[in-house]
Design an enzyme around this catalytic site. Structure first.
Site: not given
Length: 145
Positions: A46-48, A53
């Site tokens: 989810g990041h990203f 990252v």
């Protein structure tokens, strides 16, 4: 210090244990540890999704875990089940380079001072020779019983 020794010192477990190995440790002075950052980290989904990252707050957490290992070594023992090691403050946090899958994060922490159960540290996380994150950390141990 290998992962087995780290597990004896830190209460953190998957997915929140963020120190894989201690490379150098000088009691009362400094620690150098590493975190291998792999695509399998749960936060990358989810990041990203299209440009993974490592979240900056997790880099700071990795530095705090390394600082805890230094504090425990300085005191001569890890806390027991009735003691928790907490973040008490973060100053001057700067994020200078993204940390991505495949990076090896080198965690360097120096004990600045220790008084009345409060520890202050100068911390930096590097990828190779490039500083990714730096901050002044303040941590403390508190009884939970």
């Amino acid at each position: 210090m290998d992962i087995h020794q780290i597990l004896k010192q830190l209460p953190h477990r998957y997915p929140f244990l963020l120190v894989d190995r201690v490379l150098e440790l000088e009691k009362g002075k400094s620690i150098k540890a590493l975190k291998n950052v792999t695509m399998n980290e749960p936060f990358f989904g989810g990041h990203f999704p299209h440009h993974p990252v490592m979240p900056g707050v997790l880099i700071l957490e990795a530095l705090a875990q390394a600082a805890a290992l230094l504090a425990f070594d300085t005191l001569g023992a890890a806390p027991d089940d009735k003691t928790v090691y907490y973040f008490a403050g973060i100053d001057g946090a700067r994020f200078k380079r993204p940390v991505e899958p495949g990076d090896q994060l080198i965690l360097e922490v120096e004990l600045d001072r220790m008084k009345a159960g409060i520890f202050k540290f100068k911390a930096r996380a590097k990828v190779g020779d490039v500083v990714a994150t730096e901050a002044d950390l303040m941590c403390t141990m508190r009884s939970i019983a």
